[in-house]
Design a protein around this motif. Structure first.
Motif, mmCIF file in Angstrom:
data_model
loop_
_atom_site.group_PDB
_atom_site.id
_atom_site.type_symbol
_atom_site.label_atom_id
_atom_site.label_comp_id
_atom_site.label_asym_id
_atom_site.label_seq_id
_atom_site.Cartn_x
_atom_site.Cartn_y
_atom_site.Cartn_z
ATOM 1 N N TYR A 91 0.791 -1.174 -0.116
ATOM 2 C CA TYR A 91 -0.028 0.135 0.003
ATOM 3 C C TYR A 91 0.931 1.229 -0.128
ATOM 4 N N SER A 92 1.918 1.188 0.539
ATOM 5 C CA SER A 92 2.776 2.477 0.773
ATOM 6 C C SER A 92 3.375 2.595 -0.490
ATOM 7 N N HIS A 93 3.801 1.695 -1.175
ATOM 8 C CA HIS A 93 4.346 1.760 -2.819
ATOM 9 C C HIS A 93 3.444 2.681 -3.704
ATOM 10 N N PHE A 94 1.962 2.169 -3.476
ATOM 11 C CA PHE A 94 1.024 2.494 -4.330
ATOM 12 C C PHE A 94 0.638 3.850 -4.030
ATOM 13 N N ARG A 95 0.780 4.282 -2.887
ATOM 14 C CA ARG A 95 0.702 5.825 -2.269
ATOM 15 C C ARG A 95 1.966 6.846 -2.708
ATOM 16 N N ASP A 96 3.001 6.077 -3.059
ATOM 17 C CA ASP A 96 4.089 6.665 -3.745
ATOM 18 C C ASP A 96 3.786 7.051 -5.200
ATOM 19 N N ILE A 97 3.180 6.097 -5.869
ATOM 20 C CA ILE A 97 2.728 6.384 -7.235
ATOM 21 C C ILE A 97 1.717 7.086 -7.245
ATOM 22 N N ARG A 98 1.018 7.385 -6.462
ATOM 23 C CA ARG A 98 -0.293 8.484 -6.578
ATOM 24 C C ARG A 98 0.494 9.864 -6.074
ATOM 25 N N MET A 99 1.527 9.741 -5.448
ATOM 26 C CA MET A 99 2.134 11.170 -5.227
ATOM 27 C C MET A 99 2.836 11.797 -6.447
ATOM 28 N N ARG A 100 2.997 11.071 -7.584
ATOM 29 C CA ARG A 100 4.027 11.719 -8.550
ATOM 30 C C ARG A 100 3.212 12.948 -9.043
ATOM 31 N N LYS A 101 4.184 13.841 -9.431
ATOM 32 C CA LYS A 101 3.381 15.041 -9.576
ATOM 33 C C LYS A 101 3.015 15.391 -11.087
ATOM 34 N N LYS A 102 3.832 14.731 -11.902
ATOM 35 C CA LYS A 102 3.374 14.798 -13.378
ATOM 36 C C LYS A 102 2.556 13.503 -14.068
ATOM 37 N N GLU A 103 3.043 12.326 -14.026
ATOM 38 C CA GLU A 103 2.603 11.411 -14.718
ATOM 39 C C GLU A 103 2.525 10.317 -13.483
ATOM 40 N N MET A 104 1.479 9.518 -13.509
ATOM 41 C CA MET A 104 1.085 8.503 -12.261
ATOM 42 C C MET A 104 1.999 7.263 -12.760
ATOM 43 N N ALA A 105 1.444 6.577 -13.897
ATOM 44 C CA ALA A 105 1.576 5.396 -14.415
ATOM 45 C C ALA A 105 2.859 5.568 -15.437
ATOM 46 N N THR A 106 3.825 5.849 -14.769
ATOM 47 C CA THR A 106 5.073 5.878 -15.499
ATOM 48 C C THR A 106 5.753 4.394 -16.053
ATOM 49 N N PHE A 107 5.619 3.401 -15.355
ATOM 50 C CA PHE A 107 6.046 2.182 -15.750
ATOM 51 C C PHE A 107 5.201 1.809 -16.719
ATOM 52 N N LEU A 108 3.783 1.912 -16.788
ATOM 53 C CA LEU A 108 3.025 1.468 -17.730
ATOM 54 C C LEU A 108 3.305 1.978 -19.093
ATOM 55 N N THR A 109 3.436 3.380 -19.116
ATOM 56 C CA THR A 109 3.879 4.231 -20.097
ATOM 57 C C THR A 109 5.239 3.625 -20.749
ATOM 58 N N ARG A 110 6.062 3.312 -19.884
ATOM 59 C CA ARG A 110 7.424 2.737 -20.429
ATOM 60 C C ARG A 110 7.250 1.251 -21.070
ATOM 61 N N LEU A 111 6.380 0.479 -20.511
ATOM 62 C CA LEU A 111 5.955 -0.742 -21.195
ATOM 63 C C LEU A 111 5.533 -0.719 -22.459
ATOM 64 N N LYS A 112 4.457 0.315 -22.615
ATOM 65 C CA LYS A 112 3.806 0.630 -23.794
ATOM 66 C C LYS A 112 4.684 1.119 -24.983
ATOM 67 N N ASP A 113 5.550 2.215 -24.475
ATOM 68 C CA ASP A 113 6.604 2.814 -25.442
ATOM 69 C C ASP A 113 7.387 1.387 -25.827
ATOM 70 N N SER A 114 7.958 0.772 -24.896
ATOM 71 C CA SER A 114 8.818 -0.458 -25.428
ATOM 72 C C SER A 114 8.396 -1.578 -26.173
ATOM 73 N N LEU A 115 7.013 -1.990 -26.138
ATOM 74 C CA LEU A 115 6.250 -2.737 -26.880
ATOM 75 C C LEU A 115 6.167 -2.026 -28.375
ATOM 76 N N LEU A 116 5.573 -0.997 -28.423
ATOM 77 C CA LEU A 116 5.365 -0.370 -29.847
ATOM 78 C C LEU A 116 6.722 -0.262 -30.325
ATOM 79 N N ARG A 117 7.880 0.180 -29.985
ATOM 80 C CA ARG A 117 9.011 0.511 -30.494
ATOM 81 C C ARG A 117 9.593 -1.012 -30.842
ATOM 82 N N ARG A 118 9.319 -2.042 -30.365
ATOM 83 C CA ARG A 118 9.658 -3.555 -30.563
ATOM 84 C C ARG A 118 8.974 -3.607 -31.941
ATOM 85 N N ILE A 119 7.609 -3.220 -32.025
ATOM 86 C CA ILE A 119 6.703 -3.885 -33.126
ATOM 87 C C ILE A 119 7.146 -3.066 -34.311
#
Length: 280
Positions: A243-271
C-alpha cells in the motif's frame, strides 16, 4: 521548551522500545504502549499550555511534526489493542476477513484524507500557516466529526488528522504483516526462481494494480492480497507494505503510471522494429 520536547520524545521512544522488547502478550503490550503514549501526550499538553511559542515557525513545526508524532503513538497502540481484543479467536478465515476489513477501513480513511497525506509526505509547505497555526480561519471554522475531542489549545484540526494518518499507516503495516505470517503461501526453500524482478518494487506494484483493476486474474475475482502473494512466491520478492508503494505512485507530480507508459513505449518500439526488419 525545545530541550523539554527533545527529552520527552527520547523518553517516549525508549519506553516504547522496552515495551516491545519485554512484553510478549500482545494485548498487554498494546495496552501498556497506549498508556505510556497517553502520559507523554499529557506531558506535551502541559508544556504547550505553560509556554508560548517564540515564532510562527516554531508553532508550525510543533503542530506539523512533534505533536502528530507523539499523538500518533497513542492512536497506533490504541487501535492495535482494539483490533486484537475484537478479533475472532477461533476460525482462521473469520480472522482473515476481519483483518482485510480493517485494512479496507484504513484505505478508505486515506482516500478521504489523501490531499493532506500527499501534502505532508510530499514535503509541501505552502499551506502550513493555514493548517498548523491554532488561530487560523481554517482550524476554527473547518467542520470536524471529532465529538468534542479536539482541544484547539493543544492541537489543530490538521495536526490531529495528520496524527491519525501516521498511526494508521503503521497499523496498516502491522495488519499486512499479520496476514503474511498467518496466511502467506509457504515458500519452497529448495526451489530457486529462474526469473528475478530487477526493476523497482514500485514499478511492479503499479503493474499489479493495473492487472487487478482490469480483472486479469481469476476472471476478476482474485483480490490484491492473492496476487501479491503469488508474485512473492513466483519471483522470490518481498513487497513489505504494498500500500505504501501505491501511495508513492499517487504522489507523483506529472504522470502517475510511468512504468505502464514505459511498457507501452517499449512494446510499440519493438513492433516497429520488427515491421522494418524484412525491408532490410
Amino acid at each position: 521548551m525545545k530541550e523539554n520536547l527533545i527529552a520527552l520524545q527520547a523518553t517516549l521512544e525508549r519506553e516504547l522500545a522496552e515495551v516491545e522488547a519485554k512484553i510478549p502478550n500482545v494485548l498487554e503490550r498494546f495496552k501498556t504502549g497506549a498508556q505510556i503514549a497517553d502520559r507523554a501526550e499529557e506531558e506535551l499538553k502541559q508544556l504547550v499550555l505553560g509556554a508560548a511559542f517564540e515564532s510562527k515557525e516554531d508553532e508550525i513545526h510543533f503542530f506539523k511534526y512533534i505533536q502528530p508524532s507523539i499523538l500518533s503513538k497513542k492512536i497506533y497502540y490504541s487501535q492495535l489493542f482494539r483490533i486484537e481484543a475484537d478479533r475472532p479467536k477461533n476460525i482462521r478465515e473469520d480472522y482473515k476477513k476481519f483483518l482485510d476489513q480493517e485494512l479496507q477501513r484504513i484505505t478508505m480513511f486515506f482516500e478521504v484524507h489523501n490531499a493532506l497525506y500527499l501534502y505532508f509526505r510530499g514535503g509541501s509547505a505552502d499551506k502550513d500557516e493555514q493548517y498548523f497555526l491554532r488561530n487560523s480561519h481554517y482550524n476554527n471554522e473547518y467542520p470536524v466529526d471529532l465529538d468534542g475531542m479536539l482541544d484547539t489549545r493543544f492541537c489543530t484540526v490538521t495536526s490531529f488528522k495528520l496524527a491519525e494518518l501516521i498511526a494508521l499507516e503503521e497499523v496498516s503495516s502491522y495488519l499486512s504483516l499479520r496476514l503474511d505470517q498467518l496466511y502467506g503461501l509457504p515458500r519452497n526453500m529448495a526451489y530457486k526462481p529462474k526469473l528475478k524482478w530487477t526493476d523497482s518494487k514500485t514499478d511492479l506494484v503499479e503493474l499489479v494494480y493495473a492487472l487487478y483493476c482490469t480483472g486479469s486474474f481469476n476472471n476478476g475475482v482474485a483480490d490484491l492480497k492473492q496476487i501479491f502473494e503469488w508474485l512473492e512466491n513466483s519471483l522470490d520478492i518481498d513487497f513489505n507494505n504494498a500500500y505504501s508503494h501505491f501511495r508513492d505512485i499517487r504522489m507523483r507530480k506529472k504522470e502517475m503510471a510511468t512504468f505502464l507508459t514505459r511498457l507501452k513505449d517499449s512494446l510499440l518500439r519493438r513492433i516497429e522494429e520488427m515491421e522494418e526488419e524484412p525491408k532490410k
